[in-house]
Design an enzyme around this catalytic site. Sequence first.
Site, short mmCIF file in Angstrom:
data_model
loop_
_atom_site.label_atom_id
_atom_site.label_comp_id
_atom_site.label_asym_id
_atom_site.label_seq_id
_atom_site.Cartn_x
_atom_site.Cartn_y
_atom_site.Cartn_z
N SER A 1 29.82 35.11 41.24
CA SER A 1 29.96 36.43 41.85
C SER A 1 30.13 37.46 40.75
O SER A 1 31.04 37.33 39.91
CB SER A 1 31.18 36.47 42.76
OG SER A 1 31.56 37.82 42.98
N HIS B 1 25.80 35.82 43.49
CA HIS B 1 26.55 36.24 44.68
C HIS B 1 26.95 37.71 44.53
O HIS B 1 27.54 38.11 43.51
CB HIS B 1 27.80 35.36 44.81
CG HIS B 1 28.61 35.60 46.04
ND1 HIS B 1 28.28 35.09 47.28
CD2 HIS B 1 29.77 36.30 46.22
CE1 HIS B 1 29.20 35.46 48.17
NE2 HIS B 1 30.11 36.21 47.55
N ASP C 1 29.02 40.83 46.14
CA ASP C 1 30.09 41.18 47.07
C ASP C 1 30.03 42.67 47.41
O ASP C 1 30.40 43.51 46.59
CB ASP C 1 31.45 40.83 46.44
CG ASP C 1 31.68 39.34 46.44
OD1 ASP C 1 31.59 38.73 47.53
OD2 ASP C 1 31.92 38.77 45.36
N MET D 1 31.39 45.72 49.48
CA MET D 1 32.63 46.12 50.17
C MET D 1 32.57 47.60 50.50
O MET D 1 32.12 48.40 49.67
CB MET D 1 33.83 45.86 49.26
CG MET D 1 33.94 44.41 48.81
SD MET D 1 35.45 44.15 47.87
CE MET D 1 35.20 42.44 47.33
N HIS E 1 26.95 39.13 50.26
CA HIS E 1 28.09 38.89 51.16
C HIS E 1 28.58 40.26 51.61
O HIS E 1 29.19 40.98 50.82
CB HIS E 1 29.14 38.10 50.37
CG HIS E 1 30.44 37.89 51.06
ND1 HIS E 1 31.59 37.53 50.38
CD2 HIS E 1 30.80 37.98 52.37
CE1 HIS E 1 32.59 37.40 51.24
NE2 HIS E 1 32.14 37.69 52.45
N MET F 1 30.92 42.58 53.20
CA MET F 1 32.28 42.78 53.71
C MET F 1 32.36 44.23 54.17
O MET F 1 32.98 45.09 53.53
CB MET F 1 33.30 42.46 52.61
CG MET F 1 33.44 40.96 52.36
SD MET F 1 34.18 40.58 50.76
CE MET F 1 32.72 40.71 49.73
N MET G 1 35.78 31.77 53.79
CA MET G 1 36.58 32.48 52.78
C MET G 1 37.82 31.65 52.48
O MET G 1 38.55 31.25 53.39
CB MET G 1 37.01 33.85 53.29
CG MET G 1 35.90 34.89 53.38
SD MET G 1 34.98 35.18 51.85
CE MET G 1 36.29 35.62 50.70
N ASP H 1 34.24 30.58 49.11
CA ASP H 1 34.34 31.79 48.30
C ASP H 1 35.79 32.23 48.14
O ASP H 1 36.45 32.58 49.11
CB ASP H 1 33.52 32.89 49.01
CG ASP H 1 33.43 34.18 48.23
OD1 ASP H 1 33.96 34.24 47.11
OD2 ASP H 1 32.81 35.12 48.77
C1 DX5 Z 1 36.34 38.23 47.48
C2 DX5 Z 1 34.87 37.97 47.19
C3 DX5 Z 1 34.61 36.86 46.26
C4 DX5 Z 1 35.18 37.05 44.89
C5 DX5 Z 1 35.53 35.71 44.36
O1 DX5 Z 1 36.45 39.18 48.45
O2 DX5 Z 1 34.17 37.70 48.40
O3 DX5 Z 1 33.22 36.58 46.18
O4 DX5 Z 1 34.31 37.64 43.98
O5 DX5 Z 1 36.21 35.92 43.17
P1 DX5 Z 1 37.18 34.81 42.60
O6 DX5 Z 1 36.34 33.62 42.29
O7 DX5 Z 1 37.73 35.48 41.39
O8 DX5 Z 1 38.21 34.54 43.65
ZN ZN Z 2 31.99 36.91 48.21
#
Ligand code: DX5
Ligand code: ZN
Length: 218
Positions: free
Chosen positions: A6, A31, A33, A35, A64, A66, A135, A173
């Site tokens: 990620s 990956h 993320d 947000m 992903h 969010m 998650m 994740d």
């Molecule tokens: C958290 C994300 C993850 C995050 C994981 O909200 O969805 O993908 O980047 O990071 P680590 O591996 O540091 O927990």
């Molecule tokens: Zn993620």
Amino acid sequence: MELAPSILSADFARLADEIGKVEDAGADLVHLDVMDGRFVPNFTFGPPVVAAVRRATSLPLDAHLMVESPARLLDAFIEAGVDRLSVHLEADPHLDRTLHAIKEAGVVAGVALNPSTPLGALDEVLGLADFVLVMTVNPGFGGQRFIPSTLKKIKRLREIVVSNGYQAKIEVDGGIGADNLREVLAAGAETIVVGSAVFASPEGAAAAVRELRELASN
Ligand code: DX5
Ligand code: ZN
């Protein structure tokens, strides 16, 4: 194991370099993320950055989302070039429609579940999903601690998938690294997202990817 670094913990000012390192070291996916500051208390990036990442790597992109009401954003991310899209079950009251729309666009469709969301909430859509993103931390930030009770959840999901003959793969994740990788694989996870344990590793991202690969194959 499919390894999906990620970029959340990467240096955003040097994204192409950061992704190049993990690609050369043997990552399978990137990956992403996304947000929105509402579904989770943090902001990251949107389709323009995803399109730039698309130009910087030949690895498949695993986005992903969010975000609240993810369906309104599907087209923009698909046009930006993602290969896999997961939306949160908690953020979308019309998951059946959303999963169909993702698949009709030729993109691999996933349902993401917060740690507090029971597996039973998946009942009506599990047969439709290409993958489930379990998650293993509360979404929003990189570098959090793995929630141990999610191991049982992964195992139970694996049993449900196998006993029903579903195709859904299991992605995990959050909080995963060299110390717990083998446990999550043994529980039935197939696609492993790793953020800080790769991009914030003191040994460097490439060495971290190689170490995780080696651990998984032993
Ligand atoms: C958290 C994300 C993850 C995050 C994981 O909200 O969805 O993908 O980047 O990071 P680590 O591996 O540091 O927990
Ligand atoms: Zn993620």
